[in-house]
Each structure stands twice: as structure tokens, then as C-alpha cells.
Design a protein around this motif. Structure first.
Motif, PDB file in Angstrom:
ATOM      1  N   ASN A 150       0.819  -1.219   0.000  1.00 31.96           N
ATOM      2  CA  ASN A 150       0.000   0.000   0.000  1.00 31.96           C
ATOM      3  C   ASN A 150       0.853   1.271   0.000  1.00 31.96           C
ATOM      4  O   ASN A 150       0.364   2.341   0.335  1.00 31.96           O
ATOM      5  CB  ASN A 150      -0.952   0.006   1.195  1.00 31.96           C
ATOM      6  CG  ASN A 150      -0.221   0.041   2.534  1.00 31.96           C
ATOM      7  OD1 ASN A 150       1.004   0.169   2.589  1.00 31.96           O
ATOM      8  ND2 ASN A 150      -0.968  -0.086   3.612  1.00 31.96           N
ATOM      9  N   TRP A 192      -4.943  11.434  -0.607  1.00 34.97           N
ATOM     10  CA  TRP A 192      -4.737   9.995  -0.804  1.00 34.97           C
ATOM     11  C   TRP A 192      -6.074   9.270  -0.807  1.00 34.97           C
ATOM     12  O   TRP A 192      -6.961   9.573  -0.005  1.00 34.97           O
ATOM     13  CB  TRP A 192      -3.870   9.417   0.308  1.00 34.97           C
ATOM     14  CG  TRP A 192      -2.435   9.828   0.292  1.00 34.97           C
ATOM     15  CD1 TRP A 192      -1.763  10.499   1.272  1.00 34.97           C
ATOM     16  CD2 TRP A 192      -1.480   9.595  -0.751  1.00 34.97           C
ATOM     17  NE1 TRP A 192      -0.459  10.694   0.913  1.00 34.97           N
ATOM     18  CE2 TRP A 192      -0.253  10.151  -0.323  1.00 34.97           C
ATOM     19  CE3 TRP A 192      -1.555   8.971  -1.994  1.00 34.97           C
ATOM     20  CZ2 TRP A 192       0.905  10.098  -1.101  1.00 34.97           C
ATOM     21  CZ3 TRP A 192      -0.407   8.926  -2.782  1.00 34.97           C
ATOM     22  CH2 TRP A 192       0.808   9.471  -2.329  1.00 34.97           C
ATOM     23  N   MET A 194      -7.003   5.251  -0.540  1.00 33.98           N
ATOM     24  CA  MET A 194      -6.516   3.889  -0.386  1.00 33.98           C
ATOM     25  C   MET A 194      -7.619   2.931  -0.830  1.00 33.98           C
ATOM     26  O   MET A 194      -8.555   2.637  -0.083  1.00 33.98           O
ATOM     27  CB  MET A 194      -6.107   3.624   1.059  1.00 33.98           C
ATOM     28  CG  MET A 194      -5.112   4.639   1.623  1.00 33.98           C
ATOM     29  SD  MET A 194      -3.555   4.692   0.697  1.00 33.98           S
ATOM     30  CE  MET A 194      -2.846   3.111   1.164  1.00 33.98           C
ATOM     31  N   SER A 196      -9.466  -0.328  -1.469  1.00 31.07           N
ATOM     32  CA  SER A 196      -9.438  -1.670  -0.894  1.00 31.07           C
ATOM     33  C   SER A 196      -9.253  -2.717  -1.993  1.00 31.07           C
ATOM     34  O   SER A 196      -9.776  -2.577  -3.103  1.00 31.07           O
ATOM     35  CB  SER A 196     -10.745  -1.952  -0.146  1.00 31.07           C
ATOM     36  OG  SER A 196     -10.872  -1.108   0.972  1.00 31.07           O
ATOM     37  N   ASP A 336     -12.807   2.805  -0.808  1.00 28.23           N
ATOM     38  CA  ASP A 336     -12.014   2.485   0.380  1.00 28.23           C
ATOM     39  C   ASP A 336     -12.840   1.756   1.443  1.00 28.23           C
ATOM     40  O   ASP A 336     -12.387   1.588   2.578  1.00 28.23           O
ATOM     41  CB  ASP A 336     -11.384   3.739   0.973  1.00 28.23           C
ATOM     42  CG  ASP A 336     -12.408   4.829   1.294  1.00 28.23           C
ATOM     43  OD1 ASP A 336     -13.606   4.633   0.995  1.00 28.23           O
ATOM     44  OD2 ASP A 336     -12.008   5.874   1.843  1.00 28.23           O
ATOM     45  N   ALA A 404      -4.186  -2.488   0.488  1.00 28.02           N
ATOM     46  CA  ALA A 404      -4.849  -1.413  -0.268  1.00 28.02           C
ATOM     47  C   ALA A 404      -3.934  -0.888  -1.369  1.00 28.02           C
ATOM     48  O   ALA A 404      -2.703  -1.015  -1.303  1.00 28.02           O
ATOM     49  CB  ALA A 404      -5.246  -0.278   0.667  1.00 28.02           C
ATOM     50  N   ARG A 406      -2.577   2.435  -3.225  1.00 26.10           N
ATOM     51  CA  ARG A 406      -2.437   3.864  -2.968  1.00 26.10           C
ATOM     52  C   ARG A 406      -2.683   4.651  -4.247  1.00 26.10           C
ATOM     53  O   ARG A 406      -1.916   4.538  -5.212  1.00 26.10           O
ATOM     54  CB  ARG A 406      -1.049   4.173  -2.406  1.00 26.10           C
ATOM     55  CG  ARG A 406      -0.818   5.637  -2.071  1.00 26.10           C
ATOM     56  CD  ARG A 406       0.563   5.829  -1.452  1.00 26.10           C
ATOM     57  NE  ARG A 406       0.636   5.218  -0.124  1.00 26.10           N
ATOM     58  CZ  ARG A 406       0.322   5.835   1.007  1.00 26.10           C
ATOM     59  NH1 ARG A 406      -0.116   7.084   0.984  1.00 26.10           N
ATOM     60  NH2 ARG A 406       0.436   5.215   2.164  1.00 26.10           N
TER      61      ARG A 406
END
Length: 412
Positions: A150, A192, A194, A196, A336, A404, A406
Motif C-alpha cells: 500500500n 490519498w 486507499m 481496498s 475504500d 490497499a 495507494r
């Protein structure tokens, strides 16, 4: 061609009848050419950029008929009925865009390397600070498939925004203003995101069942990496590819019924299913196959309204269209989100199926376990990589923070 290093989603909230608005898509960006930080956060630098190039259909055909000259190949395609002029036009369009990206990076003094899907390796990812797919969502998924942590940012440009939605790529306006996108990230004007991803652990009888098959490369070997794609730092039963969109499990031959057992959220109770397979999606993937499977057509809503003595129309602003639009938008959830959405495709509901009764054909879960009772089945990740999933094989699916992807979001 490989250039050596040189100097150089959607967010959705629950919609109500009074609250009909388009969903806001999470968009991506990249950093600038002065080699400064990607954002105002410390420690995120980008000294090397990895540009992952789209495989055009023209390049695919050229690889397929590698023993023919270009003229011989094009003549063969014309005899086959292919629109060769269109093939070349779209290829040239993409290459012109890719050259624009590369020249922009060059002019800004950014160090970069260009690879295509034949050359793309895990080592390329490890040696770069950021992965930049240039193409569409398919190229983005390919680029993301090699990133197994991630920390490495992945951002993308849509090379053909007139024909491609490019939900995973930068907003379309940046396809015509590449430098602006790069400079925007230079000043930290992003957040950001993230995304999933689904980790899949399988219990198999043979290690051979863990060898990936590439669904788009069945006529010849585009990928010179098969068994080595199994990550060395993971146990053999954890599949080496994290699903950004979805995982599908079911019979390979679509007309054959899939026999599966499913357990949700650590339950000890197995539910026996007959269906056309199970699709398990992330929030990112909820705009893709998940949405297509569960989408409610305007025609179906109109037929339901007639059952309650409302004679609907199916025009653009009709009640049936409005209701259908609300329903379909509510199928989308945040990229996310730590939950997975499962869909049992065409669940057979009969006196003895499912067994036991009670399972919903669609829902959310944080942990999903599926056991195969199939004859010739596959477990497919992001529509591109397949693993054997036959009788006795069990798959455990879960989302973990360390898995995750990025990415970044522009807040216009």
C-alpha cells in the motif's frame, strides 16, 4: 519498446428520491517533474517514474502474427473482415498521447522508464517510485496487479477519453493538459485514496492449481512469467494477485450450473448453492461487473409500476427512469470501503435450493469463504487472471489495510 531511465472511482452516498445527483468519481493524478514530494506529506519522493503502456489491438495482432510483415498482416486482417483503418487510427491516437506524456516528463526533467505488458515485471515496480499507466481502466488494472503493497502510488492517464470512461484514471480534462496535472500534484493539491483490494487464500490439492492463466493471452505467450508470479514472501496458498475490482468463482463453461458452498463472516453454517457463479466485488469494482450484474433496467421498473396500476412511460424523465437511476446508483459504494459486496448470479431458488434457505442473492460481508463442488471451474481475478477452482478447493476472501492500493483524488 523500452526506454531506459533518463532525466526527466467513484464515491457514492445512499440516494433518496429527493436526492438525485450523479455520483462523484474518485480521480487520480501524478507528481511533478522537479522531483519534489508527491504531496505535502514528508518522505514521499518520486525520482523514477514507471510508465506502463497500453497494448493496442494493432500491437496485439502484430504480436499474434509476428512472422508476417505489416502488409501481410493487414491483408490477412482485411480478409478476416477487420476494420483495419480503425485499428490503425486508434493505435496512432494512443501512441500520440503516450508520446505527449513522455515528452512532458522529459521537458520537466523527470526520470522515467516505459514498459509494455510484455516487459512489465515486479522488479520494474520495485525500482520505481510511482507507477503511471497510460491507457484506460484495463491498463490501470494491469499496472496495479504488480503492486503488492500500500506504499507505491499508482495513477493513470486516459489516452482515449472520447471512447473510454476511464473511471480509474485522471479526470478526462487532464488528458488534454498533462502538464497541469503534474504541476497540481507538485503543489500537493490532492488527497490519498486507499482503494481496498481483496486478498484470496486458497486450499488446493496440487501446487499446479496455483499457477495463473492469463485469459487475454490464450493464443500465444504474451507474459514470460507464469510460476514465478507466485510471490516469494507469501505462503503458497495466498494468490499473488490482489483483486482491485472483483473475484469471480464458477464453472468455466457458462451454460453449466455452478455448485458451490458459501459461508459469510466466519459462520460455521455452509449454504449449498446452484447458480451461475459468485462475484465478489470491492467498492472500486462496484462501478464495473457488480453494477452490470445487479443493474435494474427501466423496463423492469415500468413493469413493476404497472402491477400497482401506475401506467408509466420509459422516457428520460419518467418515474420508471428516475427510480431505476436511484436504484442503480445505490449499488455503488466507496472504493475504500472495508466490506466486500457478493452477488450470487442467477441463484436457483427451488424447493431444495439453496440449502439451507435464507441466504440473500446479494449482500455485504467482511469475510467470505467459498468451496467448489464444480466440474471445470475457475477463480478469476479482475477479469484477466484465472486459477483452477474445481471440486474440493476452498477460497477465503478478505480485505486487509496493508493490501490497499495507494491512489490519489483531485478535489476540483
Amino acid at each position: 519498446m523500452c526506454t531506459s531511465y533518463s532525466p526527466k472511482l467513484m464515491f457514492s452516498h445512499r440516494l433518496l428520491l429527493k436526492d438525485i445527483i450523479p455520483e462523484a468519481w474518485a480521480m487520480l493524478g501524478i507528481f511533478n517533474g522537479t522531483l519534489r514530494s508527491l504531496s505535502t506529506r514528508p518522505g514521499i519522493k518520486a525520482d523514477q517514474v514507471l510508465v506502463v503502456s497500453k497494448l493496442s489491438r494493432f500491437e496485439y495482432e502484430k504480436k499474434k502474427f509476428k512472422n508476417l510483415t505489416d502488409k501481410e498482416m493487414l491483408d490477412k486482417l482485411r480478409r478476416r473482415g477487420t476494420d483495419v483503418e480503425k485499428l490503425i487510427r486508434y493505435h496512432d491516437l494512443h501512441k500520440k498521447f503516450e508520446d505527449n506524456v513522455v515528452n512532458t516528463l522529459k521537458n520537466m526533467g523527470v526520470a522515467f522508464k516505459v514498459v509494455d505488458r510484455y516487459q512489465y515485471t515486479i522488479e520494474d515496480v520495485e525500482n520505481s517510485d510511482i507507477v503511471l499507466p497510460v491507457g484506460g481502466d484495463g491498463t490501470f488494472l494491469l499496472a496495479a496487479s504488480m503492486v503488492n503493497n500500500n506504499q507505491k502510488p499508482v495513477v493513470g492517464f486516459n489516452s482515449d477519453p472520447n471512447r473510454s470512461e476511464g473511471y480509474l484514471c485522471l479526470p478526462k480534462k487532464y488528458s488534454t493538459n498533462i502538464r497541469d496535472a503534474i504541476e497540481r500534484l507538485n503543489y500537493g493539491k490532492f488527497e490519498w485514496l486507499m482503494r481496498s483490494r481483496i486478498r484470496t487464500t486458497v486450499l488446493v490439492r496440487s501446487h499446479q492449481d496455483l499457477v495463473p492463466k492469463y485469459l487475454h493471452d490464450n493464443e500465444f505467450d504474451l507474459f514470460p512469467r507464469k510460476t514465478e508470479f507466485i510471490a516469494k514472501d507469501q505462503t503458497p496458498n495466498i494468490l499473488p494477485i490482489l483483486a482491485l475490482n472483483e473475484v469471480f468463482m464458477g464453472e468455466t463453461f457458462s451454460a453449466r450450473v455452478s455448485h458451490l458452498q458459501m459461508r459469510l463472516n466466519g459462520s460455521t453454517e455452509n449454504t449449498n448453492l446452484k447458480c451461475s457463479g459468485v462475484c465478489i466485488s470491492t467498492g472500486t469494482g462496484s462501478t464495473s461487473w457488480h453494477l452490470s450484474i445487479n443493474r435494474l433496467p427501466v423496463q423492469n421498473v415500468a413493469e413493476l409500476l404497472r402491477l400497482i396500476d401506475i401506467e408509466p412511460t420509459e422516457g428520460k424523465d419518467s418515474l420508471a427512469t428516475v427510480l431505476s437511476d436511484i436504484y442503480n446508483k445505490n449499488l455503488v459504494f466507496r472504493p475504500d470501503d472495508k466490506r466486500m459486496a457478493y452477488t450470487i448470479r442467477e441463484l436457483i431458488s427451488a424447493a431444495v435450493w439453496p440449502d439451507p434457505k435464507g441466504i440473500k442473492p446479494r449482500g455485504f460481508a467482511k469475510k467470505i469463504e467459498v468451496k467448489s463442488k464444480c466440474f471445470d471451474a475457475s477463480l478469476v481475478i479482475d477479469g484477466g487472471v484465472s486459477f483452477s477452482f474445481n471440486d474440493g478447493t476452498t477460497a477465503l476472501l478478505e480485505i486487509r489495510p496493508e493490501d490497499a492500493l495507494r491512489t490519489v483524488v483531485f478535489r476540483d
